[in-house]
Design a protein around this motif. Sequence first.
Motif, PDB file in Angstrom:
ATOM      1  N   GLN A  48       0.847  -1.193   0.000  1.00  0.00           N
ATOM      2  CA  GLN A  48       0.000   0.000   0.000  1.00  0.00           C
ATOM      3  C   GLN A  48       0.880   1.239   0.000  1.00  0.00           C
ATOM      4  N   ILE A  49       0.283   2.371  -0.318  1.00  0.00           N
ATOM      5  CA  ILE A  49       0.950   3.661  -0.120  1.00  0.00           C
ATOM      6  C   ILE A  49      -0.128   4.689   0.197  1.00  0.00           C
ATOM      7  N   TYR A  50       0.080   5.453   1.261  1.00  0.00           N
ATOM      8  CA  TYR A  50      -0.849   6.516   1.637  1.00  0.00           C
ATOM      9  C   TYR A  50      -0.175   7.859   1.406  1.00  0.00           C
ATOM     10  N   GLU A  51      -0.961   8.851   1.011  1.00  0.00           N
ATOM     11  CA  GLU A  51      -0.462  10.222   0.995  1.00  0.00           C
ATOM     12  C   GLU A  51      -0.230  10.655   2.448  1.00  0.00           C
ATOM     13  N   PRO A  52       0.593  11.698   2.693  1.00  0.00           N
ATOM     14  CA  PRO A  52       0.788  12.158   4.073  1.00  0.00           C
ATOM     15  C   PRO A  52      -0.565  12.436   4.744  1.00  0.00           C
ATOM     16  N   SER A  53      -0.808  11.747   5.838  1.00  0.00           N
ATOM     17  CA  SER A  53      -2.133  11.816   6.451  1.00  0.00           C
ATOM     18  C   SER A  53      -2.117  11.281   7.874  1.00  0.00           C
ATOM     19  N   LEU A  54      -3.222  11.532   8.565  1.00  0.00           N
ATOM     20  CA  LEU A  54      -3.505  10.906   9.852  1.00  0.00           C
ATOM     21  C   LEU A  54      -4.622   9.902   9.595  1.00  0.00           C
ATOM     22  N   MET A  55      -4.400   8.644   9.951  1.00  0.00           N
ATOM     23  CA  MET A  55      -5.411   7.603   9.754  1.00  0.00           C
ATOM     24  C   MET A  55      -5.934   7.184  11.125  1.00  0.00           C
ATOM     25  N   ILE A  56      -7.162   7.567  11.429  1.00  0.00           N
ATOM     26  CA  ILE A  56      -7.755   7.278  12.742  1.00  0.00           C
ATOM     27  C   ILE A  56      -8.656   6.063  12.616  1.00  0.00           C
ATOM     28  N   ILE A  57      -8.443   5.067  13.465  1.00  0.00           N
ATOM     29  CA  ILE A  57      -9.240   3.832  13.415  1.00  0.00           C
ATOM     30  C   ILE A  57     -10.205   3.806  14.603  1.00  0.00           C
ATOM     31  N   ALA A  58     -11.506   3.675  14.303  1.00  0.00           N
ATOM     32  CA  ALA A  58     -12.530   3.637  15.350  1.00  0.00           C
ATOM     33  C   ALA A  58     -12.960   2.209  15.675  1.00  0.00           C
ATOM     34  N   GLN A  59     -12.879   1.317  14.687  1.00  0.00           N
ATOM     35  CA  GLN A  59     -13.271  -0.090  14.884  1.00  0.00           C
ATOM     36  C   GLN A  59     -12.494  -0.947  13.904  1.00  0.00           C
ATOM     37  N   GLY A  60     -12.131  -2.173  14.345  1.00  0.00           N
ATOM     38  CA  GLY A  60     -11.321  -3.043  13.502  1.00  0.00           C
ATOM     39  C   GLY A  60      -9.851  -2.793  13.760  1.00  0.00           C
ATOM     40  N   GLY A  61      -8.991  -3.292  12.877  1.00  0.00           N
ATOM     41  CA  GLY A  61      -7.566  -3.130  13.108  1.00  0.00           C
ATOM     42  C   GLY A  61      -6.757  -3.202  11.831  1.00  0.00           C
ATOM     43  N   LYS A  62      -5.587  -2.607  11.874  1.00  0.00           N
ATOM     44  CA  LYS A  62      -4.638  -2.674  10.761  1.00  0.00           C
ATOM     45  C   LYS A  62      -3.253  -2.943  11.322  1.00  0.00           C
ATOM     46  N   LEU A  63      -2.477  -3.686  10.563  1.00  0.00           N
ATOM     47  CA  LEU A  63      -1.094  -3.995  10.922  1.00  0.00           C
ATOM     48  C   LEU A  63      -0.229  -3.538   9.757  1.00  0.00           C
ATOM     49  N   ALA A  64       0.670  -2.592  10.030  1.00  0.00           N
ATOM     50  CA  ALA A  64       1.533  -2.057   8.984  1.00  0.00           C
ATOM     51  C   ALA A  64       2.958  -2.534   9.192  1.00  0.00           C
ATOM     52  N   SER A  65       3.604  -2.966   8.122  1.00  0.00           N
ATOM     53  CA  SER A  65       5.005  -3.396   8.190  1.00  0.00           C
ATOM     54  C   SER A  65       5.826  -2.503   7.272  1.00  0.00           C
ATOM     55  N   LEU A  66       6.860  -1.905   7.860  1.00  0.00           N
ATOM     56  CA  LEU A  66       7.750  -1.024   7.115  1.00  0.00           C
ATOM     57  C   LEU A  66       9.173  -1.378   7.496  1.00  0.00           C
ATOM     58  N   GLY A  67       9.883  -2.013   6.565  1.00  0.00           N
ATOM     59  CA  GLY A  67      11.221  -2.496   6.898  1.00  0.00           C
ATOM     60  C   GLY A  67      11.132  -3.527   8.009  1.00  0.00           C
ATOM     61  N   SER A  68      11.893  -3.326   9.067  1.00  0.00           N
ATOM     62  CA  SER A  68      11.887  -4.262  10.193  1.00  0.00           C
ATOM     63  C   SER A  68      10.837  -3.898  11.241  1.00  0.00           C
ATOM     64  N   ARG A  69      10.127  -2.778  11.029  1.00  0.00           N
ATOM     65  CA  ARG A  69       9.155  -2.314  12.018  1.00  0.00           C
ATOM     66  C   ARG A  69       7.750  -2.804  11.693  1.00  0.00           C
TER      67      ARG A  69
END
Length: 301
Positions: A48-69
């Motif tokens: 994925q790629i997002y434009e510079p932004s704040l992503m607020i999650i109210a319900q559910g979940g996301k797991l982001a992997s960037l390099g080793s993080r």
Amino acid sequence: MSLAHHSDANAALVDLIKPLATRPGFVSTLLPEVHVVSMHSYVASSPQIYEPSLMIIAQGGKLASLGSRTLDYGAGHYLVQALSVPFMCETFATPQAPLFGVSVAIDRVMLGELVQAMGTTPDLIVEAQTPESMTSAVLDAPMRESVERLLRCLHDPLECQVMGQSRLREVLYAALRGPQAGVLRALVAQQSHFARVAASLAYLHSHYDEPLNVDILARQANMSASTFHEYFKRSTLLSPVQYLKRLRLLKAQQMLVAEGLGVAQVAHRVGYQSTSQFSREYKRYFNRSPGEEGISLRIPA
């Protein structure tokens, strides 16, 4: 905040997002800077790629992997995407418990005005190392309340017209008072390497379909080619050439899915001279051919 109160506060955000989420994926609102997002099923880890932004999650979940993080940003958290960097994203949602969230674009002009008005706060720690381009934070009360006011405004066209920009400023201000203030300040610090890399990325996103090289991008950042290459890789975890390739492939995926264009047409539109090279690199990155992408009509995560 107690767990019960925390859960109620998340539910209030969901109630405001749900009527605006007219279909799965990212949906535009009355404010161009704001999109609501909903997903009703699990989506395996995918680029994925997002434009510079704040992503607020109210319900559910996301797991982001960037390099080793790995960043876990579920309900009651928000992601600060300071730079547009390609990452792997896994989405957790079911029809019974969909994911609901809201994405607020980071307007660098507005951010700069806020930072200037705030001055140097006593509690701000200036970090010597390059800030993380992508970080997550807990949705504290001031941030949650500012997001609620923004969402309420989106339900009223007149209020949106009159107060919309003020509500956006409130959200950015709350983020600047939060734990990730440092990276947001670095984004608009005129002489910082981070801000210069951000300027080169903005240019790259506008000209990705043109012949580009490190010298051209370094000029946008007002840096020497060698210094630019070093700080670009430190900020994005990719070389400029690797970044350009991934951006072109991600843009191609969007065109194949959303516009139903042919493979050769898409390859040309994203800057490839050779359709066969495009197809090879696409398959290597997404584990499927561009032809299969057009048929599958996947919903973006």
